[in-house]
Design a protein around this motif. Structure first.
Motif, short mmCIF file in Angstrom:
data_model
loop_
_atom_site.label_atom_id
_atom_site.label_comp_id
_atom_site.label_asym_id
_atom_site.label_seq_id
_atom_site.Cartn_x
_atom_site.Cartn_y
_atom_site.Cartn_z
N THR A 52 -53.36 57.27 -32.01
CA THR A 52 -53.28 58.63 -32.54
C THR A 52 -54.69 59.14 -32.83
N ALA A 53 -54.84 60.46 -32.81
CA ALA A 53 -56.15 61.06 -33.04
C ALA A 53 -55.96 62.49 -33.53
N PRO A 54 -56.93 63.00 -34.29
CA PRO A 54 -56.83 64.37 -34.81
C PRO A 54 -57.25 65.40 -33.76
N THR A 55 -56.93 66.63 -34.05
CA THR A 55 -57.50 67.74 -33.29
C THR A 55 -58.66 68.36 -34.08
N GLU A 56 -58.55 68.29 -35.41
CA GLU A 56 -59.63 68.76 -36.29
C GLU A 56 -59.78 67.76 -37.43
N PHE A 57 -61.01 67.58 -37.91
CA PHE A 57 -61.25 66.62 -38.99
C PHE A 57 -62.44 67.05 -39.82
N GLU A 58 -62.54 66.45 -41.01
CA GLU A 58 -63.68 66.64 -41.89
C GLU A 58 -64.08 65.29 -42.46
N VAL A 59 -65.36 65.06 -42.62
CA VAL A 59 -65.85 63.84 -43.26
C VAL A 59 -67.20 64.14 -43.90
N GLN A 60 -67.27 63.98 -45.20
CA GLN A 60 -68.49 64.21 -45.98
C GLN A 60 -69.18 65.53 -45.61
N ASP A 61 -68.46 66.60 -45.71
CA ASP A 61 -68.97 67.97 -45.48
C ASP A 61 -69.26 68.27 -44.01
N TYR A 62 -68.95 67.36 -43.12
CA TYR A 62 -69.09 67.63 -41.69
C TYR A 62 -67.72 67.93 -41.11
N LYS A 63 -67.64 68.96 -40.29
CA LYS A 63 -66.39 69.34 -39.65
C LYS A 63 -66.50 69.15 -38.14
N ALA A 84 -43.45 33.41 -35.01
CA ALA A 84 -43.11 34.27 -36.15
C ALA A 84 -42.32 35.47 -35.64
N VAL A 85 -41.54 36.07 -36.55
CA VAL A 85 -40.72 37.25 -36.22
C VAL A 85 -41.02 38.35 -37.22
N VAL A 86 -41.37 39.53 -36.73
CA VAL A 86 -41.55 40.69 -37.59
C VAL A 86 -40.16 41.23 -37.92
N ARG A 87 -39.75 41.05 -39.17
CA ARG A 87 -38.42 41.53 -39.59
C ARG A 87 -38.44 43.05 -39.76
N ARG A 88 -39.46 43.53 -40.44
CA ARG A 88 -39.67 44.97 -40.60
C ARG A 88 -41.17 45.24 -40.56
N HIS A 89 -41.53 46.29 -39.90
CA HIS A 89 -42.92 46.75 -39.93
C HIS A 89 -42.86 48.27 -40.05
N GLU A 90 -43.28 48.79 -41.19
CA GLU A 90 -43.19 50.22 -41.47
C GLU A 90 -44.60 50.75 -41.77
N THR A 91 -45.07 51.62 -40.92
CA THR A 91 -46.36 52.28 -41.14
C THR A 91 -46.12 53.76 -41.29
N VAL A 92 -46.58 54.33 -42.39
CA VAL A 92 -46.45 55.76 -42.64
C VAL A 92 -47.85 56.32 -42.90
N PHE A 93 -48.28 57.22 -42.02
CA PHE A 93 -49.59 57.86 -42.16
C PHE A 93 -49.35 59.33 -42.45
N THR A 94 -49.80 59.77 -43.63
CA THR A 94 -49.59 61.15 -44.05
C THR A 94 -50.93 61.86 -44.14
N VAL A 95 -51.11 62.86 -43.29
CA VAL A 95 -52.34 63.64 -43.30
C VAL A 95 -52.15 64.79 -44.27
N LYS A 96 -52.96 64.82 -45.32
CA LYS A 96 -52.85 65.86 -46.33
C LYS A 96 -53.69 67.08 -45.98
N SER A 97 -54.83 66.83 -45.33
CA SER A 97 -55.72 67.90 -44.90
C SER A 97 -56.60 67.34 -43.80
N ALA A 98 -57.51 68.15 -43.30
CA ALA A 98 -58.40 67.69 -42.23
C ALA A 98 -59.32 66.57 -42.70
N GLY A 99 -59.46 66.43 -44.04
CA GLY A 99 -60.39 65.41 -44.54
C GLY A 99 -59.77 64.36 -45.43
#
Length: 635
Positions: free
Chosen positions: A232-243, A36-51
């Motif tokens: 990739t990895a964050p420097t700061e994050f939030e998940v369910q009220d935990y920072k 198989a041949v990947v013709r296009r592979h486009e991944t866009v990850f947009t971080v809106k906030s720490a959470g």
């Protein structure tokens, strides 16, 4: 000016994203050695906030043959902390003509529930295009998800398998102002492009173009060392009220400690039972073994994955009542039992799995999928697999052995290594008595002792298969051309390095062959090694001999010949030395009795690509030696 630059950027992105779905325009280089041949592979990850984040993946793949059909399937996982907001798909023929677009009714929604996942909010949406009668054809999928668990950012692997080439691929990460991105790229030919964004944040872009398909060579390093990949990895994050923040391994451990601190209390009646169980034990190891056995007898493994529950344990008090838990819960519960007995223990995060690569030690992040318990004991350290129902305390097998784990300490976590099992730990010691008839048939009594990593599969069969299934499983493992299994029996022997003994009663048809007055007797009944895959072109990758090559096999076979036969000639003792291991075989004749003694010791290691020719030569010599036979003449 900013608006003009943004418009130019959008036009550029749109132009890059145009796809000609015709398969006929693909270059020969991209089709070579590819399914198989990947013709296009486009991944866009947009971080809106720490959470909160948004992930969009568009993939266009041309399938060249039947072995590439899996690309016509798509699964999208989600849970309490993520949501699938768009799932599109389209199918095109070889000329680029649209055949079908996915409808909502084509997309199924499943729970990932299994018999060991009692509580699990993981689900997935799945779609599969119908099998096509002709090749090539092209499939396109567009998936968008929202993410509210930003403890981990995406890992980008557009070429995630062998026999897959890439025409164009791009990975974009959009970071808001005030949040930093950490990344590690491997096998990416060009550096990342970094640009300031209009909102005060930053955009990172990785691109690949015209990447040919690869075929993994035998004994090559893990795929991540050979394929393009961006972590990739964050420097700061939030998940369910935990920072939390991640700039070091200590940060990762601190967050896990805060998340689970204070959850290791047990009821008073259980505490008293622990004290009573361990009152006669004067050593740490003695207390550990006693309480580990109690754990195995009283609890069972059940996965619990609900939101932050993927990282936060159920309280030990609840496990004491329910008698079940996942790896976090059972590890925390065991820690609580040991604490009641005056023994200090620490959780240890690990990337577990027989074929899982070790953690990337230079990239602190949430790379782990399992947790075990570490018990310091002076100069010794015990690691406990708290989900295992039968292995002895301190034995971690190949599932979590010989890899880095993150030791969770209140004062600062750190990476440590779990035990690596050596050849002397991973034994196969076999003694066989064979009686041969004049027709060449034989009966064999086989006693084999397996230890360490070599006993794992046998111990698993003992505990997971019934008697009939064990017999069927064993029949497939015995490498004798024609035989009957009359009897078999197994016995486990506990210890720091566990072992299993196996007794077999076999009838072997035509093991020896006759010709006139001569009897031709092969000497290696059950342990012959085959040759290695030969070189067909220059080797590129290093030679990686993993833990399965760290072992020692010894066979002592006594053949009782029919009366009146004597050897036509003697076979000299043989030794084969190599950087990979050592082989020896010798023979002794005492009247009508022949004793054959063979021993192979192998060593794990990483060797340069040029060493593969030596590996092939070594295995060729061993295979030839293992085919040795003696010729006997009737007096």
């Amino acid at each position: 000016m900013k608006k003009l630059l943004l418009l130019i950027s959008l036009v550029s992105q749109a132009a890059w994203a145009q796809v000609d779905y015709q398969a006929g325009i693909l270059s020969a280089d991209l089709k070579e050695n590819a399914h198989a041949v990947v013709r296009r592979h486009e991944t866009v990850f947009t971080v809106k906030s720490a959470g909160e984040g948004h992930l969009r993946i568009r993939s266009v793949v041309t399938v060249l043959d039947e072995q590439g059909d899996d690309h016509a399937k798509k699964q999208v996982w989600y849970d309490k902390l993520s949501k699938v907001i768009n799932f599109e798909g389209a199918l095109y023929d070889g000329n680029g003509k649209l055949i079908k677009k996915l409808k909502k009714t084509d997309i199924e929604d499943y729970s990932s529930y299994s018999d060991y996942n009692l509580f699990d909010d993981n689900r997935f949406k799945s779609a599969t295009f119908p099998k096509q009668p002709t090749y090539p054809y092209t499939v396109e999928f567009i998936v968008e998800t929202t993410e509210r668990n930003l403890m981990a950012y995406p890992t980008w692997i557009p070429q995630d398998e062998q026999h897959l080439s890439i025409e164009q691929a791009m990975f974009t990460v959009n970071m808001p102002a005030g949040l930093g991105l950490r990344y590690k790229q491997m096998n990416i030919p060009t550096p990342v492009a970094e640009e300031a964004a209009a909102n005060g944040g930053k955009t990172y872009v990785w691109k690949l173009a015209n990447i040919p398909a690869v075929e993994f060579e035998p004994l090559s390093p893990p795929a991540r060392e050979q394929l393009p990949i961006v972590y990739t990895a964050p420097t700061e994050f939030e998940v369910q009220d935990y920072k939390g923040k991640i700039t070091s391994w200590s940060d990762v451990g601190r967050f896990y400690h805060i998340l689970n601190d204070g959850r290791d209390r047990i009821p008073d009646d259980l505490r008293q039972r622990v004290i009573e169980l361990t009152k006669n034990e004067t050593t740490t190891s003695g207390k550990v073994k006693k309480l580990y056995q109690f754990l195995q007898e009283q609890t069972r493994y059940v996965s619990v994955q609900l939101g932050i529950g993927g990282w936060q344990t159920i309280e030990a008090e609840k496990v004491a009542v329910s008698k079940y838990g996942d790896c976090k819960a059972l590890t925390n519960y065991t820690k609580a039992l040991l604490k009641a007995a005056g023994v200090t223990a620490h959780p240890a995060l690990v990337r577990a799995g027989d074929n899982e690569p070790d953690a990337l030690t230079d990239f602190p992040s949430f790379q782990f999928n399992h947790i075990i318990l570490c018990v310091p004991d002076g100069r010794d350290t015990l690691f406990l697999e708290c989900t295992d129902g039968h292995n002895p305390a301190g034995y971690v097998s190949d599932f979590t052995g010989n890899r880095h784990v993150l030791l969770i300490l209140p004062e600062g976590s750190r990476l440590v290594k779990t035990p690596a099992y050596r050849p002397i730990d991973n034994l196969q010691q076999r003694r066989i008595t064979v009686k041969v008839t004049e027709q060449g048939d034989a009966t064999a009594d086989v006693l084999t002792r397996y230890t360490g990593l070599q006993q794992d599969v046998y111990a698993s069969a003992l505990h997971r298969l019934n008697r009939d299934d064990q017999r069927s499983w064993l029949l497939k493992r015995i490498r004798i051309p024609a035989f009957e299994l009359n009897k078999f029996a197994y016995k486990e022997l506990p210890g720091a390095i566990p072992s299993v003994t196996e007794n077999l009663d076999l009838t072997v048809r035509r093991w020896a062959t006759t010709s006139g007055t001569r009897l031709f007797l092969p000497l290696n009944l059950m342990s012959a090694l085959g040759q290695a895959t030969p070189l067909t072109q220059p080797r590129k990758a290093p030679v990686d001999l993993g833990s399965s090559y760290d072992y020692e096999d010894s066979d002592t076979i006594t053949y009782q010949l029919p009366k009146g036969y004597s050897p036509e000639y003697q076979i000299e003792p043989m030794t084969i030395e190599s950087k990979f291991g050592r082989y020896s075989a010798k023979f002794a004749v005492d009247g009508g009795q022949i004793t054959y003694i063979r021993k192979v010791t192998m060593h794990r290691g990483r060797f340069p690509a040029t060493a593969y020719a030596e590996w092939v030569d070594f295995r060729k010599k061993v295979a030839k030696a293992d085919r040795a036979q003696m010729v006997f003449v009737k007096n």
